[in-house]
Write an enzyme that holds these catalytic residues in place. Structure first.
Site, PDB file in Angstrom:
ATOM      1  N   ASN A  32      62.587  62.163  31.674  1.00  0.00           N
ATOM      2  CA  ASN A  32      61.919  63.414  32.053  1.00  0.00           C
ATOM      3  C   ASN A  32      62.549  63.980  33.330  1.00  0.00           C
ATOM      4  OD1 ASN A  32      60.124  62.844  29.963  1.00  0.00           O
ATOM      5  ND2 ASN A  32      58.580  61.972  31.324  1.00  0.00           N
ATOM      6  N   ARG A 170      53.760  50.087  37.033  1.00  0.00           N
ATOM      7  CA  ARG A 170      52.990  49.843  35.803  1.00  0.00           C
ATOM      8  C   ARG A 170      52.687  48.344  35.725  1.00  0.00           C
ATOM      9  NH1 ARG A 170      52.981  54.283  36.758  1.00  0.00           N
ATOM     10  NH2 ARG A 170      53.560  56.117  35.509  1.00  0.00           N
ATOM     11  N   ASP A 264      57.130  62.892  37.452  1.00  0.00           N
ATOM     12  CA  ASP A 264      58.560  62.878  37.139  1.00  0.00           C
ATOM     13  C   ASP A 264      59.176  64.243  37.416  1.00  0.00           C
ATOM     14  OD1 ASP A 264      57.858  60.388  36.060  1.00  0.00           O
ATOM     15  OD2 ASP A 264      57.701  61.184  34.023  1.00  0.00           O
TER      16      ASP A 264
END
Length: 322
Positions: A32, A170, A264
């Site tokens: 992205n 994450r 992003d």
């Protein structure tokens, strides 16, 4: 002469279900960012390479062709005959809540530093002006591959290049918080510009005043720290200078359609201006504008015609890049 940035990471096949319909696309945080940088810089000012590994399947070929159509250089992407791209599935319930399911354990991108071509590829990347990666780029790698990547970053900096890191934490991709903290600390020690989403910092290190977050990051040696705070203002802290507080673009709630890729695209907007000579404040304003545009459309990559107008470089050539 055009400067070169290599964006390192993973792009996956995305399946999303709404009602009885399932649609297929491609998704990945670094991809992205690469697309949104490429859309906002002139190729003669900055060329954008994407670095990953893919299979030799038709999905991988479609990814390559899509990226090439965005003026992303794909010449450093490896194709592995015995691997496939990772896949994830998004299930949306009647209230709009999304659940993600992942199949990525054997994805080609995890092995890009373990191939026969990896050493030559690293030699090339070490000559780039900028290397960009995220916490996910690190998380998917084996410990030995991470060490190779950190060595590459150090070599690039020794050659005069700059390293840019987006924390994108994450937890499910890591064995433990302690492991992540250790790896991130090593990463920050070879980072020039750090994008830190404050929520991710709090999740990883425990909630602290933002001044402490900046101080901790600068203590690791990072010269330029950009704190992302969602719909709130962002903070830019450059060593030896006053912190700059840049307000976000305010949108009516009904105009926010999908926050996918907000962070992003912010990083991309910031870098599109900053790496072509803009001030931190102008770069942050562009980051906010890019992100506020992206979240008004569904999906990570919005139609090209929806992009904000190009940013005029504010500085004469001799004054660029301080």
């Amino acid at each position: 002469m055009s400067k070169k940035i290599a964006v390192i990471g993973e792009c996956m096949i995305e399946l999303s279900q709404k009602g009885a319909d399932v649609s297929r696309g491609f998704g990945g945080d670094t991809l992205n960012t690469a697309v949104y940088i490429a859309r906002q810089v002139a190729p003669e000012a900055l060329t954008v390479n994407y670095v990953t590994a893919l299979g030799t399947d038709s999905f991988s070929q479609q990814m390559l062709e899509a990226w090439q159509s965005e003026h992303i250089d794909t010449s450093l992407i490896q194709r592995m005959e015995n691997r496939l791209p990772g896949l994830y599935y998004i299930e949306t319930d009647e209230t709009g809540e999304r659940t993600f399911y992942y199949w990525r354990n054997e994805a080609a991108a995890k092995y890009w530093l373990e191939s026969d071509d990896a050493a030559a590829l690293c030699e090339t990347l070490a000559t780039f002006d900028y290397l960009y990666l995220s916490g996910i780029s690190l998380a998917i790698l084996s410990p030995s591959s991470r060490e190779k990547l950190l060595s590459l970053l150090r070599e690039c900096r020794a050659n005069g290049g700059k390293v840019i890191f987006d924390n994108n934490y994450r937890p499910r991709l890591w064995a433990s918080r302690e492991e992540t903290q250790q790896v991130y600390q090593q990463m920050l020690q070879c980072t020039d510009i750090a994008f830190l989403t404050l929520d991710d910092e709090d999740a990883l290190w425990g909630e602290k005043p933002v001044e402490d977050v900046i101080a901790r990051t600068q203590a690791a040696g990072v010269k330029e720290v950009v704190i992302k705070r969602g719909a709130e203002s962002c903070l830019v802290a450059i060593t030896g200078e006053a912190v700059v507080d840049v307000p976000a673009v305010k949108l009516a709630r009904e105009n926010v359609i999908d926050t996918t890729a907000a962070g992003d695209s912010f990083s991309a907007g910031y870098l599109a201006v900053r790496l072509t000579g803009g001030t931190p404040e102008a770069a942050a304003q562009r980051g906010h504008l890019t992100a506020s545009t992206v979240i008004q459309y569904r999906g990570a990559i919005i139609p090209r015609e929806a992009m904000p107008a190009p940013h005029p470089n504010p500085l004469p050539k001799g004054e660029r890049e301080r």
